[in-house]
Design an enzyme around this catalytic site. Structure first.
Site, PDB file in Angstrom:
ATOM      1  N   ARG A 149       0.903  -1.248   0.099  1.00 10.71           N
ATOM      2  CA  ARG A 149       0.126  -0.011   0.087  1.00 10.71           C
ATOM      3  C   ARG A 149       0.877   1.347   0.031  1.00 10.71           C
ATOM      4  NH1 ARG A 149      -3.436  -2.653  -1.667  1.00 10.71           N
ATOM      5  NH2 ARG A 149      -5.500  -2.849  -0.729  1.00 10.71           N
TER       6      ARG A 149
ATOM      7  N   GLU B 163      -3.566   7.594  -6.176  1.00 11.25           N
ATOM      8  CA  GLU B 163      -3.788   6.683  -7.381  1.00 11.25           C
ATOM      9  C   GLU B 163      -4.763   7.010  -8.160  1.00 11.25           C
ATOM     10  OE1 GLU B 163      -3.570   2.365  -5.818  1.00 11.25           O
ATOM     11  OE2 GLU B 163      -1.483   2.717  -5.704  1.00 11.25           O
TER      12      GLU B 163
ATOM     13  N   HIS C 114       0.248  -0.276 -10.084  1.00 16.50           N
ATOM     14  CA  HIS C 114      -0.835  -0.887  -9.160  1.00 16.50           C
ATOM     15  C   HIS C 114      -1.114  -2.468  -9.688  1.00 16.50           C
ATOM     16  CE1 HIS C 114      -3.464  -1.026  -5.222  1.00 16.50           C
ATOM     17  NE2 HIS C 114      -3.085  -2.182  -5.625  1.00 16.50           N
TER      18      HIS C 114
END
Length: 322
Positions: free
Chosen positions: A240, A269, A288
Site C-alpha cells: 500500500r 492513485e 498497481h
C-alpha cells in the site's frame, strides 16, 4: 443446492479477466448478473442475495441501502482501506474479503522483479542501449545481499522463498514471530518484532514492505527511518502506498541518500502525471498491477463461488470480516 441471485460490481479500468473469472466460477451453481452503472441502482438490487464487489471500491451507501435481500457482501480483494467497513458493520451487512494468500505469489514475484531490475540498473542500461553503448552499467549480484522483509505474511513469505534461491540473506520483521519450521524453510537469519525495525534497517540492501495499511502502519517508513538505511539500499513496495512517506522517499532518492526504489503502489492513485517519481532514473514503477494475474483472478473468483455455495447451504462464509 439452492441457486442464489448474485450481482458482480465491476470497476472501470480493472482487467476484465477478474469479472470473467467471477462470472464463470459463480455461474456454475448460481445466477449472476453484472451491475450496470448506467441504470438506476435500486431496481438492479431487487432479489439479489450476494454481492461480489471488485476490490471493495465499487460499493456505495446507496447500493448498501438498496441491498434489502443481500446476505453477504463479498469483497474481491484483500485490503479494506478503500472500503467503508465500519458503515457496513453498522448496517449489519455481513462482509467477507479475499485473504493475502490468494495474491501472494504475484506480489512476491513482482517484488523480486523490482529487486533484480534495481540490481542491474535497468533504466540506465536501457538508455545506454538506445545510445549504442555496450558493456555498461555494471550490476550488483544478489548473492549474500541482505533482504529485509517488513511484514512476514503470505506475500512476504513468497518473496523470501524466491529470494532464498538467489542466495540472499533474509531478515524479517513482523508482529508474529515465525515458527522454527518457517525460519528453516524460508532461510530466515533474523526475525524481530516491530520494536526491532530500527535495528534492522541499517543492515539491509533491499527493504520490502508487506503490511496492511492502518493507523499503526501509516508512513511506517518515514523520513527518519529512510535515514537509517544505507545509501546503497533500495526500497520495494507492492503493498500500500501510504506505508511509505512518499515525499520523504522522493527527497532521499533525489539527494542520493537512497540508491533506488521499486514501487507498484502510491499515496495517490493513479499516480499524478507530474509526480517527480516518474522522472527519477533510480526508480522502477508499475501502475498497481503486482497482484493482477490470471492466478489471482482464478483464486479470488473461486473463493467468491465457494462463499456463494456456503451462503446457499446456510453456512458461515469464509474469511468474514464483519
Amino acid at each position: 443446492m439452492t441457486s442464489l441471485n448474485v450481482m458482480f460490481l465491476p470497476l472501470a479500468g480493472v482487467p476484465e479477466m477478474f469479472g470473467n473469472e467471477v462470472v464463470k466460477a459463480v455461474g456454475k451453481n448460481h445466477h449472476i448478473v453484472v451491475f450496470d452503472h448506467d441504470q438506476e441502482v435500486a431496481p438492479q438490487f431487487e432479489g439479489v442475495e450476494v454481492i461480489v464487489d471488485l476490490g471493495g471500491s465499487v460499493g456505495t451507501r446507496e447500493m448498501l441501502h438498496a441491498a434489502k435481500s443481500v446476505k453477504l457482501w463479498q469483497v474481491l480483494g484483500m485490503g479494506l482501506d478503500h472500503f467503508d467497513l465500519d458503515y457496513w458493520r453498522l448496517q449489519g451487512m455481513p462482509v467477507a474479503h479475499c485473504p493475502g494468500p490468494l495474491s501472494a505469489i504475484p506480489l512476491g514475484e513482482c517484488a523480486l522483479m523490482f529487486i533484480l531490475m534495481l540490481a542491474r540498473r535497468y533504466h540506465e542500461a536501457h538508455e545506454l542501449l538506445r545510445e549504442g553503448v555496450l558493456h555498461q552499467p555494471s550490476g550488483v549480484e544478489l548473492e549474500n545481499q541482505t533482504l529485509g522483509i517488513v511484514g512476514f505474511g503470505a506475500s512476504g513469505r513468497e518473496l523470501a522463498f524466491r529470494a532464498k534461491a538467489f542466495g540472499m540473506k533474509i531478515e524479517v520483521n513482523d508482529v508474529v514471530a515465525p515458527t522454527p519450521e518457517a525460519v528453516e524453510h524460508y532461510g530466515v537469519s533474523f526475525a524481530g518484532d516491530p520494536e526491532c525495525l530500527d535495528e534492522l534497517l541499517p543492515r539491509v540492501d533491499y527493504l520490502s514492505v508487506h503490511l496492511p495499511l492502518n493507523e499503526e502502519t501509516h508512513h511506517i517508513i518515514d523520513a527518519r527511518r529512510l535515514g537509517l538505511m544505507k545509501k546503497s539500499a533500495c526500497l520495494i513496495n507492492v503493498a500500500r502506498g501510504e506505508l511509505v512517506d512518499e515525499e520523504a522517499l522522493v527527497a532521499a532518492l533525489s539527494e542520493g541518500r537512497l540508491a533506488g526504489a521499486g514501487l507498484d503502489v502510491f499515496g495517490q492513485e493513479p499516480l499524478p502525471v507530474d509526480s517527480p517519481l516518474l522522472d527519477l532514473p533510480n526508480v522502477v514503477l508499475l501502475p498497481h498491477v503486482s497482484g493482477s494475474t490470471d492466478g489471482t483472478a482464478r483464486r479470488r473468483a473461486g473463493l467468491a463461488a465457494e462463499n456463494c455455495d456456503r451462503v446457499a447451504a446456510g453456512l458461515e462464509p469464509l474469511h468474514r470480516v464483519a
